[in-house]
Scaffold this motif. Structure first.
Motif, PDB file in Angstrom:
ATOM      1  N   UNK A 188       0.840  -1.207   0.000  1.00 22.76           N
ATOM      2  CA  UNK A 188       0.000   0.000   0.000  1.00 22.76           C
ATOM      3  C   UNK A 188       0.873   1.254   0.000  1.00 22.76           C
ATOM      4  N   UNK A 189       1.955   1.229   0.772  1.00 25.19           N
ATOM      5  CA  UNK A 189       2.876   2.378   0.777  1.00 25.19           C
ATOM      6  C   UNK A 189       3.559   2.531  -0.579  1.00 25.19           C
ATOM      7  N   UNK A 190       3.916   1.410  -1.176  1.00 23.76           N
ATOM      8  CA  UNK A 190       4.527   1.444  -2.507  1.00 23.76           C
ATOM      9  C   UNK A 190       3.531   1.999  -3.527  1.00 23.76           C
ATOM     10  N   UNK A 191       2.276   1.593  -3.416  1.00 22.89           N
ATOM     11  CA  UNK A 191       1.256   2.079  -4.345  1.00 22.89           C
ATOM     12  C   UNK A 191       1.135   3.600  -4.275  1.00 22.89           C
ATOM     13  N   UNK A 192       1.110   4.136  -3.070  1.00 22.81           N
ATOM     14  CA  UNK A 192       1.008   5.594  -2.924  1.00 22.81           C
ATOM     15  C   UNK A 192       2.224   6.293  -3.535  1.00 22.81           C
ATOM     16  N   UNK A 193       3.393   5.720  -3.304  1.00 24.55           N
ATOM     17  CA  UNK A 193       4.629   6.306  -3.843  1.00 24.55           C
ATOM     18  C   UNK A 193       4.623   6.275  -5.373  1.00 24.55           C
ATOM     19  N   UNK A 194       4.274   5.133  -5.944  1.00 29.41           N
ATOM     20  CA  UNK A 194       4.261   4.990  -7.403  1.00 29.41           C
ATOM     21  C   UNK A 194       3.237   5.939  -8.028  1.00 29.41           C
ATOM     22  N   UNK A 195       2.066   6.042  -7.396  1.00 31.64           N
ATOM     23  CA  UNK A 195       1.023   6.928  -7.936  1.00 31.64           C
ATOM     24  C   UNK A 195       1.509   8.376  -7.996  1.00 31.64           C
ATOM     25  N   UNK A 196       2.232   8.814  -6.960  1.00 29.51           N
ATOM     26  CA  UNK A 196       2.738  10.196  -6.944  1.00 29.51           C
ATOM     27  C   UNK A 196       3.880  10.380  -7.941  1.00 29.51           C
TER      28      UNK A 196
ATOM     29  N   UNK B 178       4.852   8.537 -10.609  1.00 28.12           N
ATOM     30  CA  UNK B 178       4.598   8.264 -12.026  1.00 28.12           C
ATOM     31  C   UNK B 178       3.266   8.843 -12.508  1.00 28.12           C
ATOM     32  N   UNK B 179       2.574   9.525 -11.602  1.00 21.18           N
ATOM     33  CA  UNK B 179       1.291  10.146 -11.938  1.00 21.18           C
ATOM     34  C   UNK B 179       0.309   9.122 -12.522  1.00 21.18           C
ATOM     35  N   UNK B 180       0.145   8.070 -11.761  1.00 13.39           N
ATOM     36  CA  UNK B 180      -0.757   6.975 -12.128  1.00 13.39           C
ATOM     37  C   UNK B 180      -1.850   6.877 -11.072  1.00 13.39           C
ATOM     38  N   UNK B 181      -3.054   6.554 -11.495  1.00 14.76           N
ATOM     39  CA  UNK B 181      -4.165   6.400 -10.556  1.00 14.76           C
ATOM     40  C   UNK B 181      -3.898   5.254  -9.581  1.00 14.76           C
ATOM     41  N   UNK B 182      -4.140   5.522  -8.296  1.00 12.37           N
ATOM     42  CA  UNK B 182      -4.001   4.452  -7.298  1.00 12.37           C
ATOM     43  C   UNK B 182      -4.984   3.319  -7.570  1.00 12.37           C
TER      44      UNK B 182
ATOM     45  N   UNK C 154      10.539  -4.202 -11.917  1.00 12.30           N
ATOM     46  CA  UNK C 154      10.592  -4.477 -13.355  1.00 12.30           C
ATOM     47  C   UNK C 154       9.528  -3.659 -14.085  1.00 12.30           C
ATOM     48  N   UNK C 155       8.329  -3.552 -13.503  1.00 14.85           N
ATOM     49  CA  UNK C 155       7.288  -2.704 -14.108  1.00 14.85           C
ATOM     50  C   UNK C 155       7.780  -1.270 -14.267  1.00 14.85           C
ATOM     51  N   UNK C 156       8.416  -0.758 -13.226  1.00 18.26           N
ATOM     52  CA  UNK C 156       8.890   0.632 -13.255  1.00 18.26           C
ATOM     53  C   UNK C 156       9.924   0.836 -14.357  1.00 18.26           C
ATOM     54  N   UNK C 157      10.884  -0.071 -14.463  1.00 17.28           N
ATOM     55  CA  UNK C 157      11.952   0.064 -15.456  1.00 17.28           C
ATOM     56  C   UNK C 157      11.419  -0.152 -16.869  1.00 17.28           C
ATOM     57  N   UNK C 158      10.552  -1.125 -17.033  1.00 17.99           N
ATOM     58  CA  UNK C 158      10.094  -1.502 -18.368  1.00 17.99           C
ATOM     59  C   UNK C 158       9.088  -0.523 -18.978  1.00 17.99           C
TER      60      UNK C 158
END
Length: 244
Positions: A100-108, A110-114, A141-145
């Motif tokens: 859940x913490x990773x999801x919040x970080x990634x959303x901010x 990469x500007x992706x919907x949570x 891997x998702x982030x890099x790819x």
């Protein structure tokens, strides 16, 4: 003499009136008796074979019961819908607190919907558990790819979140898959995790598995693996884990 005649005439007329009245009473009683007999016969016999004649009271009672059944069915429909919705909510993907913490970080970052991230991250966590992987490795891997773009497609045909090339991994996608199957985030993450696992089983080390995943086995500097592991370390810090 005259008075006697008048009285006799009146008595005669009175007798005739009484005679007619008696006939009328007898006729009325006869009609009434016939009506009673007919009514008794109708109540004791079916109107049509298999269908008894209902009294007015019985008809009203059955009509009221039918209306009550319909009302109960209509009242039960919303309840059934609510129960179905509750079941759907129970089946919704859930993440561990770390993810859940990773999801919040990634959303901010990469500007992706949570909301859009929920299912692929949940699939990453599930695949990691099934295959004995670290879910953060799959997310890295998702982030890099693709930078978390589920519709990404490379010039060589790599597709989706983890940039899987369909023609190399048809066995992992499954039978009956459509050409666009890997643009489904959940399918893509499931297949991508299987490719990482395949690299580990083939080459025995995480670095070699990642180089295999990135199509860079010949790179002695292992640059692809280093990029993925650096991202994994960043995600581990966000998740509150010590990097392994």
């Amino acid at each position: 003499m005259k008075n006697a005649l008048v009285m006799m005439h009146a008595a005669s007329r009175c007798g005739a009136f009484l005679k007619h009245a008696a006939h009328g009473i007898v006729l009325a009683m006869g009609v009434l008796s016939i009506a009673m007999l007919l009514a008794s016969a109708l109540e004791s016999r079916p109107l049509i074979a298999g269908w008894p004649l209902l009294s007015v009271a019985q008809a009203h009672a059955e009509s009221a019961a039918a209306h009550e059944d319909v009302a109960q069915a209509a009242a039960g429909a919303p309840e059934a819908l609510l129960q179905h919705a509750a079941g759907a909510d129970a089946d919704e993907a859930a993440l561990s607190p770390a993810l859940e913490r990773v999801r919040s970080y990634v959303a901010r970052r990469y500007r992706v919907s949570q909301t859009a991230l929920l299912e692929p991250l949940a699939r990453a966590e599930r695949s990691a558990q099934e295959l004995g992987l670290d879910p953060l490795l799959i997310v890295a891997v998702m982030a890099i790819e693709s930078s978390f773009n589920p519709m990404a497609e490379s010039t060589v045909g790599a597709q989706g979140l983890m940039q899987v090339i369909p023609r190399f991994h048809l066995d992992k996608i499954g039978p009956g898959a459509t050409p666009d199957a890997l643009f489904d985030p959940v399918t893509n993450v499931r297949v991508g995790a299987l490719v990482i696992d395949e690299g580990l089983r083939r080459y025995g080390s995480l670095v070699s598995a990642l180089q295999y995943y990135g199509g860079a086995l010949s790179d002695e500097n292992t640059r692809y693996a280093k990029k993925v592991l650096a991202m994994k370390a960043r995600l581990a810090a966000v998740a509150g884990k010590a990097d392994a």
